[in-house]
Design a protein around this motif. Structure first.
Motif, PDB file in Angstrom:
ATOM      1  N   SER A 289     -13.450  -3.607   1.190  1.00  0.00           N
ATOM      2  CA  SER A 289     -12.452  -2.710   1.769  1.00  0.00           C
ATOM      3  C   SER A 289     -13.055  -1.867   2.886  1.00  0.00           C
ATOM      4  O   SER A 289     -14.065  -1.196   2.675  1.00  0.00           O
ATOM      5  CB  SER A 289     -11.877  -1.780   0.692  1.00  0.00           C
ATOM      6  OG  SER A 289     -10.949  -0.877   1.283  1.00  0.00           O
TER       7      SER A 289
ATOM      8  N   SER B 156       2.003  -3.223  -6.752  1.00  0.00           N
ATOM      9  CA  SER B 156       1.198  -2.114  -6.268  1.00  0.00           C
ATOM     10  C   SER B 156       0.467  -1.504  -7.455  1.00  0.00           C
ATOM     11  O   SER B 156       0.967  -1.558  -8.584  1.00  0.00           O
ATOM     12  CB  SER B 156       2.100  -1.068  -5.597  1.00  0.00           C
ATOM     13  OG  SER B 156       1.349  -0.165  -4.833  1.00  0.00           O
TER      14      SER B 156
ATOM     15  N   ASP C 116       0.826  -1.208   0.000  1.00  0.00           N
ATOM     16  CA  ASP C 116       0.000   0.000   0.000  1.00  0.00           C
ATOM     17  C   ASP C 116       0.864   1.263   0.000  1.00  0.00           C
ATOM     18  O   ASP C 116       2.078   1.213   0.203  1.00  0.00           O
ATOM     19  CB  ASP C 116      -1.041  -0.037   1.126  1.00  0.00           C
ATOM     20  CG  ASP C 116      -0.566   0.488   2.468  1.00  0.00           C
ATOM     21  OD1 ASP C 116       0.622   0.818   2.635  1.00  0.00           O
ATOM     22  OD2 ASP C 116      -1.412   0.591   3.375  1.00  0.00           O
ATOM     23  N   SER C 117       0.234   2.385  -0.233  1.00  0.00           N
ATOM     24  CA  SER C 117       0.941   3.662  -0.397  1.00  0.00           C
ATOM     25  C   SER C 117       1.725   4.075   0.839  1.00  0.00           C
ATOM     26  O   SER C 117       2.845   4.585   0.728  1.00  0.00           O
ATOM     27  CB  SER C 117      -0.041   4.778  -0.748  1.00  0.00           C
ATOM     28  OG  SER C 117      -0.650   4.537  -1.973  1.00  0.00           O
TER      29      SER C 117
ATOM     30  N   ILE D  57      -2.094  -8.193   1.306  1.00  0.00           N
ATOM     31  CA  ILE D  57      -1.669  -6.792   1.269  1.00  0.00           C
ATOM     32  C   ILE D  57      -0.695  -6.538   2.411  1.00  0.00           C
ATOM     33  O   ILE D  57      -0.897  -7.011   3.531  1.00  0.00           O
ATOM     34  CB  ILE D  57      -2.897  -5.857   1.406  1.00  0.00           C
ATOM     35  CG1 ILE D  57      -3.831  -6.032   0.201  1.00  0.00           C
ATOM     36  CG2 ILE D  57      -2.459  -4.396   1.556  1.00  0.00           C
ATOM     37  CD1 ILE D  57      -5.148  -5.287   0.321  1.00  0.00           C
TER      38      ILE D  57
ATOM     39  N   LEU E 281      -7.594  -1.981   7.859  1.00  0.00           N
ATOM     40  CA  LEU E 281      -7.727  -2.872   6.708  1.00  0.00           C
ATOM     41  C   LEU E 281      -7.915  -4.330   7.104  1.00  0.00           C
ATOM     42  O   LEU E 281      -8.357  -5.147   6.302  1.00  0.00           O
ATOM     43  CB  LEU E 281      -6.524  -2.730   5.774  1.00  0.00           C
ATOM     44  CG  LEU E 281      -6.307  -1.348   5.161  1.00  0.00           C
ATOM     45  CD1 LEU E 281      -5.190  -1.380   4.127  1.00  0.00           C
ATOM     46  CD2 LEU E 281      -7.584  -0.788   4.548  1.00  0.00           C
TER      47      LEU E 281
ATOM     48  N   ASP F 268      -8.815   2.677  -0.296  1.00  0.00           N
ATOM     49  CA  ASP F 268      -7.900   1.549  -0.511  1.00  0.00           C
ATOM     50  C   ASP F 268      -8.453   0.507  -1.473  1.00  0.00           C
ATOM     51  O   ASP F 268      -7.907  -0.594  -1.569  1.00  0.00           O
ATOM     52  CB  ASP F 268      -7.561   0.894   0.835  1.00  0.00           C
ATOM     53  CG  ASP F 268      -6.712   1.806   1.697  1.00  0.00           C
ATOM     54  OD1 ASP F 268      -5.732   2.365   1.167  1.00  0.00           O
ATOM     55  OD2 ASP F 268      -7.027   1.971   2.888  1.00  0.00           O
TER      56      ASP F 268
ATOM     57  N   ALA G  44      -0.654   4.151  -6.758  1.00  0.00           N
ATOM     58  CA  ALA G  44       0.276   4.451  -5.663  1.00  0.00           C
ATOM     59  C   ALA G  44       1.362   5.423  -6.122  1.00  0.00           C
ATOM     60  O   ALA G  44       1.800   6.275  -5.344  1.00  0.00           O
ATOM     61  CB  ALA G  44       0.897   3.163  -5.129  1.00  0.00           C
TER      62      ALA G  44
ATOM     63  N   PHE H   3      -6.005  -1.236  -3.940  1.00  0.00           N
ATOM     64  CA  PHE H   3      -5.142  -2.269  -3.353  1.00  0.00           C
ATOM     65  C   PHE H   3      -5.913  -3.575  -3.174  1.00  0.00           C
ATOM     66  O   PHE H   3      -5.394  -4.650  -3.453  1.00  0.00           O
ATOM     67  CB  PHE H   3      -4.548  -1.773  -2.027  1.00  0.00           C
ATOM     68  CG  PHE H   3      -3.749  -0.520  -2.195  1.00  0.00           C
ATOM     69  CD1 PHE H   3      -2.464  -0.562  -2.718  1.00  0.00           C
ATOM     70  CD2 PHE H   3      -4.297   0.713  -1.897  1.00  0.00           C
ATOM     71  CE1 PHE H   3      -1.734   0.598  -2.919  1.00  0.00           C
ATOM     72  CE2 PHE H   3      -3.582   1.877  -2.087  1.00  0.00           C
ATOM     73  CZ  PHE H   3      -2.304   1.816  -2.606  1.00  0.00           C
TER      74      PHE H   3
ATOM     75  N   SER I  39       0.360  -3.662   4.727  1.00  0.00           N
ATOM     76  CA  SER I  39      -0.087  -2.354   5.189  1.00  0.00           C
ATOM     77  C   SER I  39      -0.013  -2.308   6.707  1.00  0.00           C
ATOM     78  O   SER I  39      -0.268  -3.314   7.371  1.00  0.00           O
ATOM     79  CB  SER I  39      -1.524  -2.091   4.743  1.00  0.00           C
ATOM     80  OG  SER I  39      -1.999  -0.877   5.276  1.00  0.00           O
TER      81      SER I  39
END
Length: 135
Positions: free
Chosen positions: A89, A33, A6-7, A108, A115, A94, A37, A97, A110
């Motif tokens: 989500s 990703s 994730d970002s 993922i 999440l 998100d 992102a 992702f 993160s």
């Protein structure tokens, strides 16, 4: 291990001595990703540079290097999963992702505890990733 990154994990890559950078560069993970992102990195570029004390040149170099270790995937490749991702989500920001995770059938990475408030896609924190790798 294959993961969707994730970002916020990507943002921590820009800290010169970050654990995230070491994990991303160790070569034992296959990382993906959404291209989205990269847009977020560009959007928060000045904030990242300010927080990390990176020069423009250092930032650009780090951004190039992050692209070496991570495969960025176009929305075209996972857009059919966006509706399902929106359903599962916990955070609508998100969904890219989650959609990519559904498409590639991967967990993922993160540190966003929110999440984990779903039971469809496994979400690993940096601590959990570290516990599974030996440096």
């Amino acid at each position: 291990m294959k993961l969707i990154v994730d970002s916020n994990i990507l943002f921590t890559y820009f800290w010169k001595e970050s654990v995230t950078r070491k994990i991303l560069l160790n070569g034992r993970l296959e990382l993906f990703s959404p291209e989205f992102a990269l847009e977020e990195i560009n959007r928060y570029k000045e904030h990242i540079k300010e927080r990390t004390n990176l020069t423009e040149k250092e930032f650009n170099s780090a951004k190039i290097n992050i692209g070496i270790g991570i495969i960025f995937v176009s929305i075209e490749e996972y857009k059919v999963f966006l509706k399902k991702a929106l359903e599962i989500s916990p955070d609508k920001n998100d969904i890219d992702f989650f959609a990519l995770a559904l498409k590639l059938k991967m967990p993922i990475w993160s540190n966003d505890k929110n999440l984990k408030k779903q039971n469809i896609i496994k979400v690993y924190s940096t601590e959990e990733i570290l516990n599974s790798l030996i440096f």
